[in-house]
Scaffold this active site. Sequence first.
Site, short mmCIF file in Angstrom:
data_model
loop_
_atom_site.label_atom_id
_atom_site.label_comp_id
_atom_site.label_asym_id
_atom_site.label_seq_id
_atom_site.Cartn_x
_atom_site.Cartn_y
_atom_site.Cartn_z
N LEU A 36 41.58 42.92 46.66
CA LEU A 36 40.43 42.30 46.01
C LEU A 36 39.63 43.39 45.31
O LEU A 36 39.30 44.42 45.92
CB LEU A 36 39.54 41.59 47.05
CG LEU A 36 38.20 41.06 46.52
CD1 LEU A 36 38.43 39.96 45.48
CD2 LEU A 36 37.35 40.53 47.67
N ALA A 37 39.35 43.19 44.03
CA ALA A 37 38.51 44.14 43.29
C ALA A 37 37.14 43.48 43.12
O ALA A 37 36.98 42.55 42.32
CB ALA A 37 39.13 44.42 41.91
N LYS A 86 44.57 45.28 28.64
CA LYS A 86 43.33 44.99 27.89
C LYS A 86 42.18 45.10 28.87
O LYS A 86 42.41 45.02 30.10
CB LYS A 86 43.40 43.59 27.28
CG LYS A 86 43.73 42.49 28.27
CD LYS A 86 43.89 41.14 27.61
CE LYS A 86 44.30 40.07 28.60
NZ LYS A 86 44.47 38.75 27.99
N ASP A 115 47.46 41.72 36.84
CA ASP A 115 48.17 40.72 36.04
C ASP A 115 49.46 41.24 35.44
O ASP A 115 49.56 41.53 34.25
CB ASP A 115 47.27 40.14 34.95
CG ASP A 115 47.78 38.75 34.57
OD1 ASP A 115 47.05 38.00 33.92
OD2 ASP A 115 48.93 38.44 34.96
N GLU A 143 40.10 43.12 30.02
CA GLU A 143 40.00 42.00 30.99
C GLU A 143 40.92 42.23 32.19
O GLU A 143 40.67 41.72 33.28
CB GLU A 143 40.39 40.66 30.36
CG GLU A 143 39.51 40.16 29.26
CD GLU A 143 39.99 40.67 27.90
OE1 GLU A 143 40.36 41.85 27.79
OE2 GLU A 143 39.94 39.89 26.93
N ASN A 144 42.01 42.96 31.99
CA ASN A 144 42.96 43.19 33.09
C ASN A 144 42.73 44.50 33.81
O ASN A 144 43.54 44.91 34.64
CB ASN A 144 44.41 43.13 32.56
CG ASN A 144 44.83 41.70 32.28
OD1 ASN A 144 44.24 40.76 32.81
ND2 ASN A 144 45.82 41.53 31.42
N THR A 170 48.15 39.97 24.12
CA THR A 170 46.91 39.39 23.59
C THR A 170 46.68 39.97 22.21
O THR A 170 46.80 41.20 22.05
CB THR A 170 45.73 39.74 24.54
OG1 THR A 170 46.07 39.25 25.84
CG2 THR A 170 44.42 39.14 24.05
N TYR A 197 49.34 28.20 35.60
CA TYR A 197 50.03 27.70 36.80
C TYR A 197 49.57 28.41 38.07
O TYR A 197 50.23 28.36 39.11
CB TYR A 197 51.55 27.84 36.64
CG TYR A 197 52.02 29.24 36.27
CD1 TYR A 197 52.22 30.21 37.25
CD2 TYR A 197 52.24 29.59 34.94
CE1 TYR A 197 52.64 31.48 36.92
CE2 TYR A 197 52.67 30.86 34.60
CZ TYR A 197 52.87 31.81 35.60
OH TYR A 197 53.29 33.07 35.26
N SER A 198 48.42 29.11 37.96
CA SER A 198 47.96 29.81 39.16
C SER A 198 46.44 29.86 39.20
O SER A 198 45.77 29.74 38.17
CB SER A 198 48.49 31.26 39.17
OG SER A 198 47.92 31.98 38.08
N ASP A 242 50.49 43.76 28.57
CA ASP A 242 49.29 43.00 28.22
C ASP A 242 48.03 43.74 28.69
O ASP A 242 47.10 43.15 29.23
CB ASP A 242 49.32 41.59 28.83
CG ASP A 242 48.28 40.67 28.20
OD1 ASP A 242 47.98 39.62 28.80
OD2 ASP A 242 47.75 41.03 27.12
N1 LIG Z 1 46.27 37.14 37.29
C1 LIG Z 1 46.08 37.85 38.37
O1 LIG Z 1 47.03 38.33 39.01
C2 LIG Z 1 44.68 38.09 38.79
N2 LIG Z 1 43.65 37.50 38.15
N3 LIG Z 1 42.52 37.91 38.75
C3 LIG Z 1 41.23 37.45 38.23
C4 LIG Z 1 41.21 37.61 36.72
C5 LIG Z 1 39.91 37.17 36.11
C6 LIG Z 1 39.97 37.35 34.60
N4 LIG Z 1 40.31 38.71 34.23
C7 LIG Z 1 41.52 39.21 34.85
C8 LIG Z 1 41.48 39.06 36.35
C9 LIG Z 1 42.82 38.78 39.76
C10 LIG Z 1 44.19 38.90 39.81
C11 LIG Z 1 44.88 39.83 40.75
C12 LIG Z 1 44.05 40.16 41.94
C13 LIG Z 1 42.58 40.24 41.69
C14 LIG Z 1 41.74 40.98 42.52
N5 LIG Z 1 40.41 40.99 42.35
C15 LIG Z 1 39.88 40.26 41.33
N6 LIG Z 1 38.55 40.30 41.22
C16 LIG Z 1 37.68 39.78 40.38
C17 LIG Z 1 36.29 39.89 40.69
C18 LIG Z 1 35.34 39.38 39.86
C19 LIG Z 1 35.70 38.70 38.62
C20 LIG Z 1 37.13 38.61 38.32
C21 LIG Z 1 38.09 39.13 39.17
N7 LIG Z 1 40.62 39.50 40.49
C22 LIG Z 1 41.97 39.49 40.65
#
Ligand SMILES: NC(=O)c1nn(CC2CCNCC2)c2c1CCc1cnc(N=C3C=CCC=C3)nc1-2
Length: 323
Positions: A112-113, A158, A174, A160-161, A214, A43-44, A156
């Site tokens: 932003l990462a 992991k 997340d 990926e987060n 997960t 949903y996002s 959660d």
């Molecule tokens: N669900 C979230 O809140 C969230 N999701 N993403 C991207 C996801 C991609 C799959 N893995 C988990 C993160 C973000 C956020 C927070 C805020 C946030 C800030 N920067 C990034 N940066 C990214 C840069 C390159 C690839 C993926 C993410 N991404 C997010």
Amino acid sequence: WKERGAAVATRQDVDQNGRPVSKIVKKGVNDFHFGRTLGEGSYSTVLAATDRQVHREYAVKVLDKRHIIKEKKVKYVNIEKDALNRLTEHPGIVRLYYTFQDERSLYFVLDLANGGELLGHLKKMGTFDEECTRFYGAQILDSIAYMHSKGIIHRDLKPENVLLDEQMHTKITDFGTAKILDIRSAGGPGTEGPASGDPMDGAEQERAVSFVGTAEYVSPELLTDKNACKASDLWAFGCILYQLLAGRPPFKAGNEYQTFQKIVALDYHFPDGFPPVARDLIERLLVLDPSKRLPIEHIKSHPFFEGIQWGMGLWKQKAPRLR
Ligand SMILES: NC(=O)c1nn(CC2CCNCC2)c2c1CCc1cnc(N=C3C=CCC=C3)nc1-2
């Protein structure tokens, strides 16, 4: 949605006598130029975006109101926002700056990462060496300690987060499946854990009651009695440490059910050559009984983390080159 607790932007202005005043300005979607998609959920959608006034990059999480209601996720969205509003003072956690909404969507303006996911770098390297595992493990643990001190269980965790910023420092994200514990167990004066420092004492205060996570990183207590606790994040942390050094998670089978069977049977093995000091620490985290897992302060003083400068020094130092 009530806009509660969300920071709003302020703009420095001057009044008619030339005196500086701070004006509260509510940002809106037109204040941003949206760029690449960073991630999609049910949903996002998360997009990179630039604030047109201050030319600063953010990650903006756009949540579709109709979808949220249809999929009965209103509770999760509010938990995520409340959790993020509690976790605003730690470099290892993606920060929520402000929220706004329009007719269709909610918008969370977040750090932003730019360095992507830790998982992506691990896949590229195959495995991390001990120095990199020690550094990234320490940053993740420091962030978990902060979350728990604010009464937040991630649930959660992991690779990926775990995101990376421009300095290749970690930022955990997340919090949509987080659990907010009542204030008594949040940490801080008067709510310290019992003398034993055991994160599970007074467990009735610290238990949460819903299923998330997960498969590879889910703790046994979540599978057996549906209860997550702070020590559930430490189980996931043990799985992450193992995965950084071995290149794969400790519990992985052909399907989720078989993975769950391995977890509840504590059925995992260390590959030959796995560093013995790291093995000792992981064996004290991957313990079926959550009350017997090493508490955070004992993890920090484990020999594996010898030489780590805990506190702000950990976040000011240069990240080791990945190898
Ligand atoms: N669900 C979230 O809140 C969230 N999701 N993403 C991207 C996801 C991609 C799959 N893995 C988990 C993160 C973000 C956020 C927070 C805020 C946030 C800030 N920067 C990034 N940066 C990214 C840069 C390159 C690839 C993926 C993410 N991404 C997010």
